[in-house]
Write an enzyme that holds these catalytic residues in place. Structure first.
Site, PDB file in Angstrom:
ATOM      1  N   ASP A  48       0.854  -1.179   0.000  1.00  0.00           N
ATOM      2  CA  ASP A  48       0.000   0.000   0.000  1.00  0.00           C
ATOM      3  C   ASP A  48       0.896   1.237   0.000  1.00  0.00           C
ATOM      4  O   ASP A  48       1.808   1.354   0.824  1.00  0.00           O
ATOM      5  CB  ASP A  48      -0.888   0.007   1.251  1.00  0.00           C
ATOM      6  CG  ASP A  48      -2.317   0.399   0.960  1.00  0.00           C
ATOM      7  OD1 ASP A  48      -2.506   1.426   0.271  1.00  0.00           O
ATOM      8  OD2 ASP A  48      -3.242  -0.293   1.407  1.00  0.00           O
ATOM      9  N   ASP A  59      -3.141   4.702  -2.224  1.00  0.00           N
ATOM     10  CA  ASP A  59      -4.235   5.241  -1.424  1.00  0.00           C
ATOM     11  C   ASP A  59      -4.631   6.640  -1.913  1.00  0.00           C
ATOM     12  O   ASP A  59      -3.774   7.506  -2.110  1.00  0.00           O
ATOM     13  CB  ASP A  59      -3.778   5.301   0.033  1.00  0.00           C
ATOM     14  CG  ASP A  59      -4.880   5.638   0.999  1.00  0.00           C
ATOM     15  OD1 ASP A  59      -5.827   4.841   1.123  1.00  0.00           O
ATOM     16  OD2 ASP A  59      -4.797   6.702   1.637  1.00  0.00           O
ATOM     17  N   GLU A 117      -6.437   3.935  -5.784  1.00  0.00           N
ATOM     18  CA  GLU A 117      -7.728   4.187  -5.146  1.00  0.00           C
ATOM     19  C   GLU A 117      -8.153   5.597  -5.529  1.00  0.00           C
ATOM     20  O   GLU A 117      -7.459   6.567  -5.225  1.00  0.00           O
ATOM     21  CB  GLU A 117      -7.615   4.058  -3.635  1.00  0.00           C
ATOM     22  CG  GLU A 117      -8.958   4.272  -2.937  1.00  0.00           C
ATOM     23  CD  GLU A 117      -8.833   4.512  -1.449  1.00  0.00           C
ATOM     24  OE1 GLU A 117      -9.752   4.110  -0.716  1.00  0.00           O
ATOM     25  OE2 GLU A 117      -7.826   5.117  -1.009  1.00  0.00           O
ATOM     26  N   HIS A 141     -10.856  -3.234   3.203  1.00  0.00           N
ATOM     27  CA  HIS A 141     -10.725  -2.810   4.600  1.00  0.00           C
ATOM     28  C   HIS A 141     -11.611  -1.619   4.945  1.00  0.00           C
ATOM     29  O   HIS A 141     -11.783  -1.292   6.122  1.00  0.00           O
ATOM     30  CB  HIS A 141      -9.266  -2.459   4.892  1.00  0.00           C
ATOM     31  CG  HIS A 141      -8.772  -1.305   4.073  1.00  0.00           C
ATOM     32  ND1 HIS A 141      -8.550  -1.402   2.715  1.00  0.00           N
ATOM     33  CD2 HIS A 141      -8.493  -0.026   4.400  1.00  0.00           C
ATOM     34  CE1 HIS A 141      -8.141  -0.237   2.248  1.00  0.00           C
ATOM     35  NE2 HIS A 141      -8.103   0.613   3.245  1.00  0.00           N
ATOM     36  N   ASP A 142     -12.168  -0.955   3.936  1.00  0.00           N
ATOM     37  CA  ASP A 142     -13.017   0.220   4.158  1.00  0.00           C
ATOM     38  C   ASP A 142     -14.501  -0.055   3.900  1.00  0.00           C
ATOM     39  O   ASP A 142     -15.315   0.872   3.982  1.00  0.00           O
ATOM     40  CB  ASP A 142     -12.594   1.368   3.233  1.00  0.00           C
ATOM     41  CG  ASP A 142     -11.328   2.060   3.693  1.00  0.00           C
ATOM     42  OD1 ASP A 142     -11.010   1.974   4.899  1.00  0.00           O
ATOM     43  OD2 ASP A 142     -10.645   2.680   2.855  1.00  0.00           O
TER      44      ASP A 142
END
Length: 560
Positions: free
Chosen positions: A99, A200, A257, A330-331
């Site tokens: 990430d 991210d 993302e 994860h979100d």
């Protein structure tokens, strides 16, 4: 035919390290825990492991606040542990994707510690600082976790920008030195041998000049920041620079993302001739229930809306770019609780949802526990939750929006990020086999019924069904490269589509309801000879157009 690439043919498995496997009994998942489970992942058949942030961090936002990009979070282990993980994964044929969190750092990062010391510090312009306006904040933007985006620093009397927590100051990408630092750090990791980056909120790295206020956000004192921070004026310039200076020098996988992007934006980020990223995560389908703009609702989705979104992206990136395929991460809440049925039809609907996603065109992502049909958790009180966004939302819903306790907790049960962060359920022993100690976050109480030990090697399990979906993708080019065509666009019961590559065609039928339904197929598909490929009931339906509750079935078709 679309140009072939290994990352198009891969299946990615996302690991949230804190909740995956604890090896030392401190209650926190770690790198050695991941090493312990590599054979489980190899057996599943996935190709790439995406690790949520493992860098040094004070954990204000569970690792997405990085204080040192070239060190490992103490709770997770050491750099030697990471090197062993990378080496062992590669020996087992698994790639590692990290990430990359570079829109912001932690306020404990050395750059920000220096930046806040004085207005003329060499690191001052690494971040976004502004003087007060009329004695107050520079604008009225709302932070993603609630509250304002500005924090007053008493040392210099200026505000710094943080689009997320106040402990996550935004980097100033307009400063060439910041880009140099980031690109040098990326090169350092790639030279170690990692196989790519998930980036991210990467479309937020360029902000509009002047940081103008947007439209008022109803029920709050804030305005919308999205027009000024999503896909800003230099975002493509900076990504092309990143590609030229770093990414193009390695055979790697990249996924950005990118909240609030359109299909047109997606093409700009991912079209091969633009030399930016391989693919992006868009949010359209996981915002399908939002309605008024807030995610905090327990409203059920409409299948037609979900299909419209997914088909729009399938068609939009058919000839230019590449799709990422995901239900949860994860979100996001657990997909079987969100789009399926986590009660009587949990196993069937988990398999149906896997079929629906993995048969589309793009690179599929599996979030840890999805392959077991893990579900949302329903804690009784807000005090049992950990996520900074959830805690902020509870306060906003109760104090600003005037929602009742019952309404607020129902929304949290449905949409909290903590649904994805309960520990992985390995077996039916204490704490689901996640840890021998006290887990950092409570295990979902249903671990005694839903766990890996009961599913690996068990005929008819969700895990074994996912293994077969992955095997099919690895052996059938039509699943990877075939054209997507939506069928029955107005149905609120059935998600149906075809995949076509040359003379080969697949028909995919998915029932999103707990009732028997009839899929009214076009005449040419009704007449076509059909070869059964896979189905979540384990047998071929008696009637190719009639589907049982939450049934998914895939056929190879041959026209006369």
């Amino acid at each position: 035919m679309t140009e072939r690439a290994w990352w198009k043919e891969s299946v990615v498995y996302q690991i949230y390290p804190r909740s995956f496997k604890d090896s030392n009994g401190d209650g926190i998942g770690d790198l050695r825990g991941i090493i312990e489970k590599l054979d489980y992942l190899r057996n599943l058949g996935v190709d790439v492991l995406w690790l949520s942030p493992i860098y040094k961090s004070p954990n204000d936002d569970n690792g997405y606040d990085i204080s040192d990009y070239r060190d490992i979070m103490t709770e997770f282990g050491t750099m030697a542990d990471f090197d062993e993980l990378l080496k062992t994964a590669h020996e087992k044929g698994l790639k590692i994707m990290l990430d990359l969190v570079v829109n912001h750092t932690s306020d404990e990062h050395a750059w920000f510690v220096e930046s806040r010391k004085s207005k003329d510090n060499p690191y001052r312009d690494y971040y976004i600082w502004r003087d007060p306006v009329d004695g107050g904040m520079p604008n009225r933007w709302q932070a993603s976790f609630g509250g304002p985006v500005w924090e007053l620093d008493g040392n210099t009397g200026m505000y710094y920008l943080h689009m997320f927590s106040k402990k996550q100051p935004d980097l100033n990408w307009d400063n060439e030195k910041v880009r140099d630092e980031v690109f040098d750090m990326m090169t350092w990791w790639l030279d170690k041998g990692i196989d790519g980056f998930r980036m991210d909120v990467i479309n937020m790295i360029s902000k509009a000049e002047g940081l103008p206020d947007g439209a008022p956000i109803p029920g709050t004192p804030y305005t919308d920041s999205n027009p000024a921070v999503m896909c800003g004026p230099h975002v493509h310039e900076y990504l092309r620079e990143m590609n030229e200076r770093v990414l193009s020098k390695y055979d790697i996988m990249t996924v950005g993302e990118t909240p609030c992007v359109t299909v047109e934006d997606g093409r700009k980020f991912t079209a091969a001739d633009r030399r930016e990223l391989n693919m992006v995560f868009n949010f359209d389908h996981v915002d399908v229930e939002n309605g008024s703009g807030s995610k905090w609702t327990d409203k059920r989705f409409k299948l037609k809306d979900l299909k419209d979104i997914l088909a729009r992206w399938q068609y939009g990136l058919e000839d230019e770019g590449w799709n990422s395929l995901y239900w949860n991460n994860h979100d996001q809440p657990r997909v079987v609780s969100r789009f399926g049925d986590d009660g009587a039809y949990r196993e069937l609907s988990a398999k149906m949802l896997g079929t629906c996603l993995h048969m589309m065109k793009g690179t599929p992502y599996i979030y840890q526990g999805e392959e077991l049909g893990m579900t949302n958790v329903r804690f009784d009180t807000i005090g049992q939750y950990e996520d900074i966004e959830t805690l902020g939302a509870y306060k906003t819903c109760r104090e600003i929006l005037g929602m009742s306790e019952e309404e607020t907790m129902a929304a949290i049960h449905a949409r909290s990020r903590d649904n994805a962060r309960t520990p992985m359920q390995w077996d039916d022993s204490a704490n689901g086999g996640f840890t021998a100690g006290t887990p950092w976050f409570a295990v979902n109480p249903n671990y005694t019924q839903i766990n890996a030990a009961s599913q690996v090697g068990a005929d008819g399990s969700v895990y074994e069904y996912y293994r077969e979906l992955i095997r099919l993708r690895h052996t059938m080019d039509v699943i990877v490269y075939g054209r997507f065509d939506l069928l029955l666009p107005d149905s609120d019961e059935v998600f149906a589509y075809t995949r076509t590559l040359g003379e080969e065609k697949l028909l995919v039928l998915c029932n999103f309801t707990a009732a028997d339904v009839k899929a009214e197929l076009p005449e040419e598909l009704k007449r076509a000879e059909k070869t059964y490929i896979i189905g979540n009931y384990g047998d071929r339906p008696a009637d190719a157009g009639r589907l049982r509750p939450y049934e998914a079935v895939v056929y190879r078709t041959e026209t006369e």
